[in-house]
Design an enzyme around this catalytic site. Structure first.
Site, PDB file in Angstrom:
ATOM      1  N   LYS A 116       0.829  -1.207   0.000  1.00 35.06           N
ATOM      2  CA  LYS A 116       0.000   0.000   0.000  1.00 35.06           C
ATOM      3  C   LYS A 116       0.872   1.270   0.000  1.00 35.06           C
ATOM      4  O   LYS A 116       2.095   1.171   0.117  1.00 35.06           O
ATOM      5  CB  LYS A 116      -0.943  -0.038   1.210  1.00 35.06           C
TER       6      LYS A 116
HETATM    7  C1  LIG Z   1      -5.571  -3.843   1.472  1.00 42.09           C
HETATM    8  C2  LIG Z   1      -7.014  -3.570   1.447  1.00 42.09           C
HETATM    9  C3  LIG Z   1      -7.844  -3.777   2.569  1.00 42.09           C
HETATM   10  C4  LIG Z   1      -7.382  -4.468   3.801  1.00 42.09           C
HETATM   11  O1  LIG Z   1      -6.252  -3.947   4.374  1.00 42.09           O
HETATM   12  P1  LIG Z   1      -5.306  -4.878   5.280  1.00 42.09           P
HETATM   13  O2  LIG Z   1      -4.376  -3.883   5.891  1.00 42.09           O
HETATM   14  O3  LIG Z   1      -4.620  -5.844   4.384  1.00 42.09           O
HETATM   15  O4  LIG Z   1      -6.169  -5.541   6.302  1.00 42.09           O
HETATM   16  C5  LIG Z   1      -9.169  -3.380   2.465  1.00 42.09           C
HETATM   17  N1  LIG Z   1      -9.678  -2.847   1.345  1.00 42.09           N
HETATM   18  C6  LIG Z   1      -8.911  -2.653   0.247  1.00 42.09           C
HETATM   19  C7  LIG Z   1      -9.531  -2.043  -0.955  1.00 42.09           C
HETATM   20  C8  LIG Z   1      -7.575  -3.030   0.261  1.00 42.09           C
HETATM   21  O5  LIG Z   1      -6.836  -2.886  -0.845  1.00 42.09           O
END
Ligand SMILES: *Cc1c(COP(=O)(O)O)cnc(C)c1O
Length: 382
Positions: A180
């Site tokens: 991310k």
């Molecule tokens: C990565 C992601 C999540 C979840 O995040 P985590 O930190 O992996 O729990 C939720 N929604 C979207 C759209 C994501 O890309």
């Protein structure tokens, strides 16, 4: 292998984490608060509450929005499963709405059509890092008295009509997973301008207890009261040390991702039948993902291109299969294929090309080169 996404960790990140490791606090210490304050400041929001993941952030948002049994929450058909799972954690029912096939963002017109007297909230997912049409979504939310939640797990650093992501919905959820925009290993955040909602999420992330350990220490009081059922969803000081140091480079990361996207845009013009997703005017993109559609007139199909590129060690990926096609949703919610035809059609064409700040120009040229070769029918047969 050139992956589709990866973290970028430098010497300063490492120094900051080691320093935290040598301090008195490993879990809830001063760095958690500092990271939250800094995050609120960077996103221009009033409150930022950290949690242990983006999923926990979404779960906390659903809890703060008081979603419960009988409540419907609108979510886009194409997103990561965590978006709609969070609705189910709190007993609510996710209602899948079709996406705009050009952008993969929620289509406000179709949102309106799915509203019933049980609808309580809309979750807007900023797919790939592009902000949704918040002006239209806000209008709909206000008209029907709904809570607007942003799943901004892709879009930290993006700006919509002059306003940063983090200020666009009532509750804005972020993820700090390694692929991310910034990372803390695992981690998440919710931003809001409501002190009441921020308080609720703080309680929710720590067992539903009214005061945390530091507050009890300061008040020289051992007693606490658990006022509702909560979880241990806390982010640690170690993670916050990394988060603070990453946040300092967010602008650099966003710029680099935009540079890479511009290079892809330019080079893909030479490849027939391959189109990047469309971009709406008035927003800057965070480019968590660079997604192309492998159209019919490319002469190839997505799965063949995917496999051919993987064989050449290009870590292409597919984001995402419509959530309701997963067996859990088909079985538990009794959803049949065909619910969101645009999403299902576009799902067969989308491919995420590698995109991360430390990707080099040479990496990018190689990706585009191999994409071109992979579209060729002769190679597909191999
Ligand atoms: C990565 C992601 C999540 C979840 O995040 P985590 O930190 O992996 O729990 C939720 N929604 C979207 C759209 C994501 O890309």
């Amino acid at each position: 292998m050139i992956p589709y996404g990866r973290q970028s960790i430098d010497e300063e990140d490492i120094r900051n984490v080691v320093e935290a490791l040598e301090s008195d606090w490993l879990t809830t210490g001063p760095l958690v608060q500092r990271f939250e304050d800094e995050f609120a400041s960077v996103t221009g929001s009033l409150f930022a509450v950290s949690l242990s993941s983006g999923t926990a952030a979404l779960h906390g948002a659903m809890n703060a929005a008081q979603i419960g049994p009988g409540d419907e929450v609108i979510v886009p058909a194409i997103t990561f499963v965590a978006t709609s799972n969070a609705v189910i954690y709190e007993g609510g029912t996710p209602v899948f709405v079709d996406v705009d096939p050009d952008t993969l963002l929620l289509d406000p017109k179709q949102v309106r059509e799915k509203i019933t007297d049980r609808t309580r909230a809309i979750v807007a997912v900023d797919f790939g890092g592009q902000p949704c049409d918040y002006e239209s979504l806000r209008e709909i939310a206000d008209e029907y008295g709904l809570i607007l939640i942003a799943d901004a797990c892709h879009s930290l650093g993006a700006i919509y009509r002059g306003k940063p992501v983090g200020t666009l919905a009532d509750l804005n959820c972020f993820s700090f997973h390694p692929v991310k925009p910034i990372t803390t290993g695992e981690g998440g955040m919710v931003t809001t301008k409501s002190p009441r909602l921020a308080e609720r999420i703080k309680r929710f992330r720590s067992h539903g207890i009214d005061r945390d350990f530091r507050q009890r220490t300061q008040a020289a009081c051992h007693r606490y009261d658990m006022v509702e059922l909560g979880y241990n969803y806390r982010l640690t000081d170690l993670q916050s040390a990394l988060g603070l140091s990453q946040l300092g480079r967010l602008n650099h990361f966003t710029l680099r991702r935009n540079e890479l996207a511009a290079q892809y845009d330019h080079l893909l013009k030479g490849i027939h039948g391959v189109e990047p997703l469309a971009r709406a005017p008035g927003a800057t993109h965070a480019f968590h993902l660079y997604v192309v559609k492998i159209g019919e007139d490319s002469g190839a199909n997505r799965d063949q291109v995917f496999q051919a590129m993987r064989r050449q060690e290009i870590g292409v990926n597919v984001h995402y299969r419509p959530v309701y096609l997963n067996s859990y949703y088909r079985n538990e919610l009794e959803i049949l294929p065909g619910l969101c035809p645009q999403a299902e059609k576009v799902y067969a064409e989308i491919l995420s090309l590698p995109m991360y700040p430390t990707m080099t120009e040479a990496d990018l040229l190689r990706v585009v080169d191999i994409l071109g070769v992979s579209l060729n029918a002769k190679n597909l047969a191999a």
